[in-house]
Write a protein that holds these residues in place. Structure first.
Motif, short mmCIF file in Angstrom:
data_model
loop_
_atom_site.label_atom_id
_atom_site.label_comp_id
_atom_site.label_asym_id
_atom_site.label_seq_id
_atom_site.Cartn_x
_atom_site.Cartn_y
_atom_site.Cartn_z
N LEU C 25 -7.35 -1.57 4.04
CA LEU C 25 -6.90 -2.02 2.73
C LEU C 25 -7.01 -3.53 2.59
N THR C 26 -6.92 -4.23 3.71
CA THR C 26 -7.10 -5.67 3.66
C THR C 26 -8.51 -6.02 3.23
N ARG C 27 -9.44 -5.19 3.71
CA ARG C 27 -10.83 -5.43 3.34
C ARG C 27 -11.13 -4.96 1.93
N ARG C 28 -10.65 -3.74 1.61
CA ARG C 28 -10.91 -3.20 0.26
C ARG C 28 -9.62 -2.60 -0.28
N ALA C 29 -8.99 -3.33 -1.18
CA ALA C 29 -7.66 -2.94 -1.67
C ALA C 29 -7.69 -1.59 -2.39
N THR C 30 -8.86 -1.15 -2.82
CA THR C 30 -8.93 0.09 -3.60
C THR C 30 -9.34 1.30 -2.75
N ALA C 31 -9.36 1.14 -1.44
CA ALA C 31 -9.74 2.26 -0.57
C ALA C 31 -8.87 3.48 -0.89
N SER C 32 -9.50 4.65 -0.93
CA SER C 32 -8.78 5.88 -1.29
C SER C 32 -8.04 6.45 -0.07
N MET C 33 -7.10 7.33 -0.32
CA MET C 33 -6.36 7.98 0.75
C MET C 33 -7.34 8.68 1.69
N ASP C 34 -8.40 9.21 1.14
CA ASP C 34 -9.40 9.90 1.94
C ASP C 34 -10.04 8.94 2.93
N GLU C 35 -10.44 7.79 2.45
CA GLU C 35 -11.08 6.81 3.32
C GLU C 35 -10.11 6.34 4.39
N ILE C 36 -8.86 6.10 3.98
CA ILE C 36 -7.87 5.65 4.95
C ILE C 36 -7.70 6.71 6.04
N ALA C 37 -7.59 7.96 5.60
CA ALA C 37 -7.41 9.05 6.57
C ALA C 37 -8.59 9.10 7.53
N ARG C 38 -9.80 9.01 6.97
CA ARG C 38 -10.97 9.09 7.82
C ARG C 38 -11.01 7.91 8.80
N ALA C 39 -10.66 6.72 8.29
CA ALA C 39 -10.65 5.54 9.17
C ALA C 39 -9.67 5.74 10.31
N ALA C 40 -8.58 6.45 10.04
CA ALA C 40 -7.57 6.67 11.08
C ALA C 40 -7.89 7.91 11.92
N GLU C 95 -1.95 -17.11 10.43
CA GLU C 95 -3.31 -16.84 9.96
C GLU C 95 -3.76 -15.38 10.15
N PRO C 96 -3.46 -14.74 11.31
CA PRO C 96 -3.91 -13.34 11.46
C PRO C 96 -3.25 -12.38 10.47
N VAL C 97 -2.13 -12.79 9.89
CA VAL C 97 -1.43 -11.91 8.95
C VAL C 97 -1.88 -12.17 7.51
N ALA C 98 -2.68 -13.18 7.33
CA ALA C 98 -3.06 -13.61 5.97
C ALA C 98 -3.60 -12.47 5.12
N GLY C 99 -4.57 -11.72 5.67
CA GLY C 99 -5.19 -10.65 4.90
C GLY C 99 -4.18 -9.63 4.40
N LEU C 100 -3.33 -9.21 5.32
CA LEU C 100 -2.34 -8.19 4.96
C LEU C 100 -1.40 -8.70 3.87
N LEU C 101 -0.90 -9.91 4.05
CA LEU C 101 0.02 -10.46 3.06
C LEU C 101 -0.67 -10.61 1.70
N SER C 102 -1.90 -11.04 1.73
CA SER C 102 -2.65 -11.20 0.49
C SER C 102 -2.78 -9.86 -0.24
N PHE C 103 -3.10 -8.83 0.53
CA PHE C 103 -3.19 -7.50 -0.07
C PHE C 103 -1.87 -7.10 -0.71
#
Lengths: 191, 191, 191, 191
Positions: C25-40, C95-103
């Motif tokens: 989600l940090t990379r693509r905020a609109t990722a679908s539940m399906d994509e997230i599931a597959r990534a995991a 800095e390593p948390v930046a992406g997540l916080l931004s999302f």
DNA sequence: TATGAATGAGTCTTCATTCAT
DNA sequence: AATGAATGAAGACTCATTCAT
């Protein structure tokens, strides 16, 4: 300009639009009103002024098809001379209308039951030709005139496709349909 | 239930949906995904899960059509015995697939050039039958195998319509098509 | 296996899924539940068993973000030593948390008003650092701690983008952010 | 109304729709086409007439953003006078475009590589300003123009959020960004 | 518990049709 | 009479979520 002159112009315009619509829909039955309008060089709104809606347009095409097929029957002089020769003339004249009739046939699956009166009259004339051939002893009697008529339509349609797809030469079309319809595929002893 | 059982059920399900889609689209080529889904007794979303989109569904139907026509050809044993008899068997077997093939033919006007490989192979088998008939002296040689093949399709299509519209009895269909295709309309001297 | 053991396993699993979700989600905020599931590497249904829904997942990510950022603050030892050095340590750890916080910031525009209590506490710690610097005479007082805090976030975010897009080298990032935030772009007379 | 009047109205209309879309999407990047249409006071279908699809709309917004930012750069007269003052003018003019640019940046993660030509030109103009400041001895040279540019964007973005969330007064925004970017947080010896 | 299958709700898009000039 | 603009209705498609095994 006189009122009659106006109406005459409108009529010519309308006919031109109808012709374009026939040409396009024959090629792609799902063409949209927009495409039809553009093909005719007018705006969608104007197309709608000429024909109240898509249904109205299709109905007008129906009339056009009937008119053209009727003229083909007239020109073929079905009642004159040898029945087989009359069939040959019919094929020759009907062939240019094949695409339009095929489109109308497919399109009208919906309205199935309310088959057009005018069409029925034309269909009857073709059946009458086959009946005459049977009565004159030229055609076999174990195949009904109704079936011979439908078979003629089917052969014209597949013939049109065959030409369109380049499997049959346009100049051979009439002969190939006529030969098959009249003589069949089997080799004859005498000929 | 076993895993294999699961997979088998899925497959059956998909096939059932495909069958329903074929039946509906054969009747009305413009049926919506919603109608197809309802006809198959599933939701639109589920239909989309089985077939990624309308195109995918049509392509699956194409495969079904090819498969069915292929089976018809197999069952007709085109290479065996008298060529005319083989044609009769072919008509008999192909007739149930007529509607589906007709739909596919119309639908694929768009993809025209990329005609399916599988289909071409089947078409070639039919043409080969007519060629064999000509070589064995049973069929006339002035009508090309390609045209006889197209003519066969056209007659089967119009025959199916004729039955559907009640102009020809279903039980007579095969005979009427075969008689016309093989023998034509003209009365024979010897018979 | 003990009940505690079960819960522990579940927890580990859950954490792993959360991590993957954060990364995606940090990379693509609109990722679908399906994509997230597959990534995991799990099924959609299982993802839904771990997190009651998308909102629950985002809320869990919020907690993860707060936890990580909190740990970064701890590790930076904001209260110790020179305020400027503490800011440098903070940048390095945050800095390593930046992406997540931004999302999370972008995502939570919807819930705007119900800003998380936990987050406010962390934010206050950062502001306290800038206030300390001002009180110690190290930082100018005409820029409010609140603005310096927001500016820090903005610089970390754009810094992360700059690295991601290859405009700044990753190893220089901390220094560049710190130098700009502390010293500004203008050349100093003494240095 | 004249034909020219017509065309002018159309153009105005399109611009108005674009403006509304920008305003809405800036606030909520996930706003649906329906919401956008309603915000613009037109129907979904009309929105689709103006912009062939969501992508087309975003691309049009991209052009709008580039155009607006370009005008901001023009108005800031980057090449004139003191570099620091030019930066101040730039911040002042660019701030109203911040939301739109931020939206576009986030939205276009997908198209990442094909960064717009027009945008690159504008970006280069900002970098050129920082380079000029360095060459004139006004800005420090250990922070690259590219990073100063990105930092400027980041500060404008977080500044806009800070104002939106009520942490910074709108009237102070330009000064706070400029002071931080130019002078940094550290207290200066001479001042 | 984990998952393949199913689905309701919503979004985007297109089309035929009407309106206003 | 002709047309650019507008739109309601309908279709295709996607997604988060639930169900059944």
């Amino acid at each position: 300009m006189s009122h009659a002159g106006y109406r005459r112009l409108m009529s010519l315009d309308r006919e031109r639009v109808l012709k374009e619509a026939a040409a396009l829909l024959t090629r792609r039955a799902t063409a949209s009103m927009d495409e039809i309008a553009r093909a005719a060089g007018i705006s969608r709104a104007t197309l709608h002024r000429h024909f109240a809606g898509r249904d109205a347009l299709v109905r007008a095409l129906e009339q056009l098809g009937i008119e053209r097929f009727g003229r083909a029957l007239d020109e073929a002089r079905l009642e004159e001379g040898d029945a087989a020769d009359a069939v040959r003339r019919l094929i020759d004249r009907a062939e240019p209308v094949a695409g339009l009739l095929s489109f109308l046939y497919t399109e009208n699956q919906l309205f199935e039951d309310e088959m057009d009166e005018g069409w029925n009259r034309l269909d009857a004339r073709v059946q009458a030709l086959f009946l005459r051939g049977q009565e004159e002893g030229a055609f076999r009697v174990d195949l009904s005139p109704a079936w011979l008529t439908d078979a003629l339509y089917g052969l014209i349609a597949s013939g049109a496709w065959a030409v369109h797809d380049g499997r049959v030469a346009a100049k051979d079309l009439t002969r190939m349909i006529a030969e098959l319809l009249l003589g069949g595929a089997r080799r004859r002893a005498e000929r």
